[in-house]
Write a protein that holds these residues in place. Structure first.
Motif, PDB file in Angstrom:
ATOM      1  N   ARG A 433       0.813  -1.214   0.000  1.00 44.30           N
ATOM      2  CA  ARG A 433       0.000   0.000   0.000  1.00 44.30           C
ATOM      3  C   ARG A 433       0.850   1.269   0.000  1.00 44.30           C
ATOM      4  NH1 ARG A 433      -4.806  -1.013   4.431  1.00 44.30           N
ATOM      5  NH2 ARG A 433      -6.253  -2.162   3.114  1.00 44.30           N
ATOM      6  N   ARG A 434       2.009   1.225   0.636  1.00 47.17           N
ATOM      7  CA  ARG A 434       2.817   2.449   0.674  1.00 47.17           C
ATOM      8  C   ARG A 434       3.421   2.762  -0.691  1.00 47.17           C
ATOM      9  NH1 ARG A 434       7.534   1.919   5.008  1.00 47.17           N
ATOM     10  NH2 ARG A 434       5.779   1.354   6.317  1.00 47.17           N
ATOM     11  N   LEU A 435       3.431   1.772  -1.596  1.00 47.44           N
ATOM     12  CA  LEU A 435       3.822   2.062  -2.980  1.00 47.44           C
ATOM     13  C   LEU A 435       2.641   2.691  -3.717  1.00 47.44           C
ATOM     14  CD1 LEU A 435       5.867   1.844  -5.304  1.00 47.44           C
ATOM     15  CD2 LEU A 435       4.963  -0.436  -5.775  1.00 47.44           C
ATOM     16  N   GLN A 436       1.436   2.197  -3.442  1.00 49.08           N
ATOM     17  CA  GLN A 436       0.241   2.722  -4.108  1.00 49.08           C
ATOM     18  C   GLN A 436      -0.060   4.159  -3.694  1.00 49.08           C
ATOM     19  OE1 GLN A 436      -2.589  -0.334  -2.913  1.00 49.08           O
ATOM     20  NE2 GLN A 436      -2.715  -1.029  -5.038  1.00 49.08           N
ATOM     21  N   VAL A 443       0.872   7.741   7.116  1.00 50.74           N
ATOM     22  CA  VAL A 443       0.291   8.481   8.241  1.00 50.74           C
ATOM     23  C   VAL A 443      -0.141   7.542   9.369  1.00 50.74           C
ATOM     24  CG1 VAL A 443      -0.494  10.470   6.913  1.00 50.74           C
ATOM     25  CG2 VAL A 443      -2.015   8.500   7.186  1.00 50.74           C
ATOM     26  N   LYS A 444      -0.201   6.256   9.090  1.00 47.56           N
ATOM     27  CA  LYS A 444      -0.580   5.287  10.131  1.00 47.56           C
ATOM     28  C   LYS A 444       0.586   4.980  11.067  1.00 47.56           C
ATOM     29  CE  LYS A 444      -3.707   2.934   6.889  1.00 47.56           C
ATOM     30  NZ  LYS A 444      -3.971   1.663   6.171  1.00 47.56           N
ATOM     31  N   ILE A 445       1.773   5.465  10.697  1.00 46.90           N
ATOM     32  CA  ILE A 445       2.986   5.125  11.438  1.00 46.90           C
ATOM     33  C   ILE A 445       3.509   6.355  12.167  1.00 46.90           C
ATOM     34  CG2 ILE A 445       5.363   4.275  11.195  1.00 46.90           C
ATOM     35  CD1 ILE A 445       4.367   2.968   8.534  1.00 46.90           C
ATOM     36  N   GLU A 446       3.966   6.156  13.376  1.00 46.22           N
ATOM     37  CA  GLU A 446       4.619   7.233  14.112  1.00 46.22           C
ATOM     38  C   GLU A 446       5.725   7.816  13.234  1.00 46.22           C
ATOM     39  OE1 GLU A 446       5.406   9.752  17.226  1.00 46.22           O
ATOM     40  OE2 GLU A 446       3.863   8.195  17.299  1.00 46.22           O
ATOM     41  N   PRO A 447       5.689   9.126  12.923  1.00 47.11           N
ATOM     42  CA  PRO A 447       6.676   9.701  11.997  1.00 47.11           C
ATOM     43  C   PRO A 447       8.123   9.388  12.363  1.00 47.11           C
ATOM     44  CG  PRO A 447       4.963  11.301  12.471  1.00 47.11           C
ATOM     45  CD  PRO A 447       4.713  10.129  13.373  1.00 47.11           C
ATOM     46  N   GLU A 473       0.693  17.039   8.922  1.00 48.24           N
ATOM     47  CA  GLU A 473      -0.534  17.830   8.775  1.00 48.24           C
ATOM     48  C   GLU A 473      -0.499  18.662   7.493  1.00 48.24           C
ATOM     49  OE1 GLU A 473      -3.289  20.642  11.614  1.00 48.24           O
ATOM     50  OE2 GLU A 473      -1.150  21.095  11.563  1.00 48.24           O
ATOM     51  N   ASP A 474       0.627  19.338   7.241  1.00 47.54           N
ATOM     52  CA  ASP A 474       0.732  20.161   6.025  1.00 47.54           C
ATOM     53  C   ASP A 474       0.624  19.304   4.762  1.00 47.54           C
ATOM     54  OD1 ASP A 474       0.997  22.442   7.519  1.00 47.54           O
ATOM     55  OD2 ASP A 474       3.177  22.496   7.430  1.00 47.54           O
ATOM     56  N   SER A 475       1.246  18.126   4.789  1.00 48.41           N
ATOM     57  CA  SER A 475       1.226  17.246   3.615  1.00 48.41           C
ATOM     58  C   SER A 475      -0.177  16.730   3.326  1.00 48.41           C
ATOM     59  CB  SER A 475       2.187  16.069   3.821  1.00 48.41           C
ATOM     60  OG  SER A 475       3.513  16.523   4.036  1.00 48.41           O
ATOM     61  N   VAL A 476      -0.850  16.260   4.365  1.00 44.80           N
ATOM     62  CA  VAL A 476      -2.207  15.717   4.200  1.00 44.80           C
ATOM     63  C   VAL A 476      -3.145  16.782   3.649  1.00 44.80           C
ATOM     64  CG1 VAL A 476      -4.236  14.865   5.455  1.00 44.80           C
ATOM     65  CG2 VAL A 476      -1.976  13.903   5.932  1.00 44.80           C
ATOM     66  N   ASN A 477      -3.073  17.982   4.197  1.00 42.26           N
ATOM     67  CA  ASN A 477      -3.980  19.042   3.767  1.00 42.26           C
ATOM     68  C   ASN A 477      -3.625  19.594   2.398  1.00 42.26           C
ATOM     69  OD1 ASN A 477      -5.949  19.613   6.125  1.00 42.26           O
ATOM     70  ND2 ASN A 477      -3.970  19.401   7.129  1.00 42.26           N
ATOM     71  N   ALA A 478      -2.351  19.541   2.039  1.00 41.25           N
ATOM     72  CA  ALA A 478      -1.953  19.988   0.701  1.00 41.25           C
ATOM     73  C   ALA A 478      -2.535  19.077  -0.369  1.00 41.25           C
ATOM     74  CB  ALA A 478      -0.429  20.023   0.589  1.00 41.25           C
ATOM     75  N   LEU A 490      -5.602   9.045   8.852  1.00 41.50           N
ATOM     76  CA  LEU A 490      -5.493  10.083   7.826  1.00 41.50           C
ATOM     77  C   LEU A 490      -6.380  11.275   8.180  1.00 41.50           C
ATOM     78  CD1 LEU A 490      -4.166  10.774   5.135  1.00 41.50           C
ATOM     79  CD2 LEU A 490      -6.077   9.677   3.969  1.00 41.50           C
ATOM     80  N   LEU A 491      -7.588  11.004   8.605  1.00 40.19           N
ATOM     81  CA  LEU A 491      -8.531  12.079   8.930  1.00 40.19           C
ATOM     82  C   LEU A 491      -8.048  12.939  10.093  1.00 40.19           C
ATOM     83  CD1 LEU A 491     -11.915  10.165   8.587  1.00 40.19           C
ATOM     84  CD2 LEU A 491     -11.210  12.138   7.229  1.00 40.19           C
TER      85      LEU A 491
END
Length: 709
Positions: A433-436, A443-447, A473-478, A490-491
């Protein structure tokens, strides 16, 4: 207003921009929302500047609070003076405030305290402020055996202790010494008994403090912490001490000599140890900030890698004794099949493993194989490449960083997603999935567990978490989020959505079916007007009742968007066909005036309507897919290869060139021109052309160059 002006000066922006941004932040607005939907108000400040402003605002407010606390404490102690009040209020840093408070700070019993209790304060003042031709005569009046002062020498020693401590706590002297140490000091390191070879370059090492790179500071700190290195800070003490001795009012007199001796004692015993601690702390703080900034930059580039859409992917979590875990997922990430294949050890039936892999690939029409880069990756890659060569249709493979996959696999979230799978099978799904879609999966993983930084375990973890959470946060919202498919992890990174709200959105979706409009979000429990304002523009509803819900246009701008579309003759289902008539860049100002909207907002609306639902990541270079494997023994100096940048650090970049071990490009080999930092030239996920400089088979190291010459 002083705070506003200071922030404006630091950030080199207008005070009005700062003032309006602070109002928005204090009103509960999030950085992504301000950066995207309040450009007119802030003058177009981007998310990076807004993050910096937010951090500095918090620091300066904390500084003001500390100043008030210190002044209140000084008043309670009866030590407040108008001069001290002015100095505290004028201080620009927390360190300056603490220096001013230091003489009055409650502390454990000191020699100076004991001397004051014995009544020697008067003698100290005499030595400090008067011309004393005979110190013995001056001290004789302070001899008091019953009070603990048995002799003239004891009286003078106590007076010197008082003067030594007062000098050591002098805020001005501390500031001078810190600046001198930072500007002219040296770091010297040496080996301790039993030192580890990994620190060999620091066994007999010296470097000016001002030139010491952040990664070397953190390396030296780690070596000291692990007991391998002795670390010292050195300065020309003679010159600095002579400078401080010039404070003595009557040099050359007996009393002046006593005062100078007190300064020398305080300098060595109290003053310099404190300065060394402060400078080491500042060096570490600056090095950690740099390391955290590099980690944040790499993380953003990793999260923003383009998704591999529309592909069936086979994820391979390599292993030796326990076999390779296999997961096949469809283009939406749904698991189609799982398996365990044994193919990495000599006694394994490799032919059988190949047949099993080929059968899965043919049955589910696999397009790409994603192989984790951990243990047994090299052996798995070889077998997979051999299988692909024998397939009747083209299937590619790529190596995927599996950093953090094991953390996710063992998490409560993974257990909830895949209750029937063991930990290793969940990891295989994550790799596929991380390739897709790297963003949705990572985002499911502790950064901190993703591992695209340097010395991340040596920096302040709370600060690291804050910065990395901001990056996510910036990446998800971008990118934006499909509210009907997004996971809770993700939400929760969408502006205005708390972890509890994310749970409520998913629960509402499960109970009532997919959202048909953004307006329906208002029915979610505890999602009030403020949360809706912050999150609505970043949540997408595809194929819903309102076509604008599939774009990044905020609901507050729908009226303007509709007016624009109506005048252009495009609306509803014809949105995509009609926007080729969009106003040109030159025409936009007139349209903005006509529609009574700010130019930045109208510009964003037009961009969204030209390409509704576009993914900004699609403009980035795609992932490098392979068709065959390369042995490290095949790599020779002079070869030109294509690779993918896996990690960027202060001193260079690690590049995957198709062998199990990443090659390394030193910062000096990144370009034909001078490069201050590798991030100027390369980024995580970038596909680059490299030349092999050297191959060390014993150490399993490959040196690369990106220079054209």
């Amino acid at each position: 207003m002083k705070l506003i002006e200071q922030l404006a000066k630091e950030l080199k922006i207008r005070p009005k921009q700062v003032e309006e941004t602070v109002k928005l932040l204090d009103g509960g607005a999030t950085v992504p929302f301000i950066a995207r939907y309040r450009k007119e108000t802030t003058g177009g400040l981007d998310d990076t500047t807004l993050r910096h402003l937010t951090e500095r605002l918090e620091y300066l407010r904390g500084l003001d609070k500390r100043k008030k606390d210190v002044l209140e404490r000084l008043t309670e102690l009866g030590k407040w003076t108008e001069a001290l009040d002015g100095k505290v209020k004028a201080a620009l840093t927390l360190q300056e405030v603490e220096d001013l408070y230091e003489p009055y700070r409650p502390k454990r019993r000191t020699r100076a305290m004991a001397a004051r209790e014995k009544g020697l304060e008067g003698l100290a003042r005499t030595l400090q402020n008067e011309r004393v031709p005979d110190t013995a005569a001056a001290a004789k009046n302070y001899v008091n055996p019953d009070g603990g002062v048995a002799s003239i020498e004891e009286a003078l020693a106590g007076a010197r202790d008082i003067l030594a401590e007062e000098f050591a706590e002098d805020a001005g002297a501390r500031g001078v010494a810190r600046r001198e140490m930072m500007e002219h000091g040296m770091v010297k390191t040496s080996a301790k008994d039993g030192a580890e070879d990994v620190y060999q370059m620091y066994f007999d090492y010296a470097e000016p403090i001002r030139r010491m790179a952040s990664h070397r500071v953190l390396a030296v700190n780690r070596g000291e912490r692990e007991g391998s290195l002795k670390v010292e800070l050195a300065l020309d003490d003679e010159a600095l001490l002579a400078r401080f001795k010039r404070r003595v009012k009557y040099p050359g007199t007996p009393g002046g000599e006593e005062a100078a001796a007190a300064i020398a004692d305080g300098y060595k015993r109290l003053f310099m140890p404190a300065i060394v601690r402060q400078v080491r702390s500042e060096m570490t703080r600056a090095a950690e900030e740099q390391a955290i900034a590099v980690f944040g930059m790499n993380l953003k580039q990793l999260l923003m890698q383009p998704p591999l859409t529309g592909k069936v992917v086979m994820g391979v979590d390599p292993g030796f004794r326990t076999g390779c875990k296999i997961a096949v997922v469809d283009p939406s990430g749904r698991v189609l099949a799982t398996s365990v294949v044994y193919m990495t050890l000599e006694h394994h039936d490799t032919a059988k493993a190949k047949r099993e892999l080929a059968a899965l690939m043919n049955r589910f029409q696999v397009d790409v194989v994603a192989i984790g880069n951990g243990t047994a990756s090299r052996q798995s890659e070889k077998v997979v490449a051999e299988v692909l060569r024998e397939l009747p249709r083209k299937v590619s493979y790529t190596i995927v960083s599996e950093a953090g996959a094991s953390v996710y696999s063992a998490s409560e979230l993974a257990a909830k997603e895949f209750p029937d799978y063991d930990v290793s099978l969940r990891s295989a799904v994550s790799i596929a999935r991380r390739l897709q879609d790297p963003l949705s999966e990572l985002v499911k993983i502790e950064p901190r567990a993703i591992g695209v930084g340097q010395y991340q375990h040596d920096v302040e973890q709370k600060r690291l978490a804050e910065v990395l959470d901001g990056v996510v946060e910036d990446s998800v919202n971008a990118v934006g989020v499909d509210v009907n498919t997004a996971s809770v992890p993700l939400l929760r990174h969408v502006a205005g959505i708390t972890p509890a709200l994310a749970q409520n959105i998913v629960r509402f979706r499960e109970e009532h079916g997919p959202f048909t409009s953004r307006k329906a979000l208002k029915k979610v429990e505890k999602l009030g007007p403020k949360a809706f304002e912050q999150c609505a523009g970043f949540l997408r509803v595809l194929n819903g009742e309102e076509i604008l819900d599939a774009t990044g246009v905020h609901p507050e701008s729908y009226k303007i968007a509709r007016e624009l579309l109506k005048e252009l003759g495009a609306f509803g289902a014809n949105l995509k066909e009609g926007m080729h008539k969009a106003p040109s860049e030159k025409e936009l100002p007139a349209w903005a005036e006509r529609l009574k909207v700010g130019l930045p907002t109208l510009t964003d609306i037009v961009k969204e309507l030209e390409k509704p639902g576009r993914d900004i990541r699609e403009n980035l270079p795609p992932v490098l897919l392979k068709g065959d494997v390369l042995e490290i023994e095949d790599v020779k100096p002079g070869m030109k290869l294509t690779g993918t940048v896996r990690n960027v650090v202060d001193f260079g970049a690690f590049v995957d060139i198709g062998v199990h071990r990443d090659g390394f490009v030193h910062v000096s080999k990144l370009s034909d021109h001078f490069v201050k930092h590798p991030s100027e030239v390369v980024r995580v996920g970038q596909v680059v052309e490299v030349t092999v400089l050297d191959v060390d088979l014993k150490k399993n190291r490959i040196s690369l160059s990106m220079k054209e010459a």
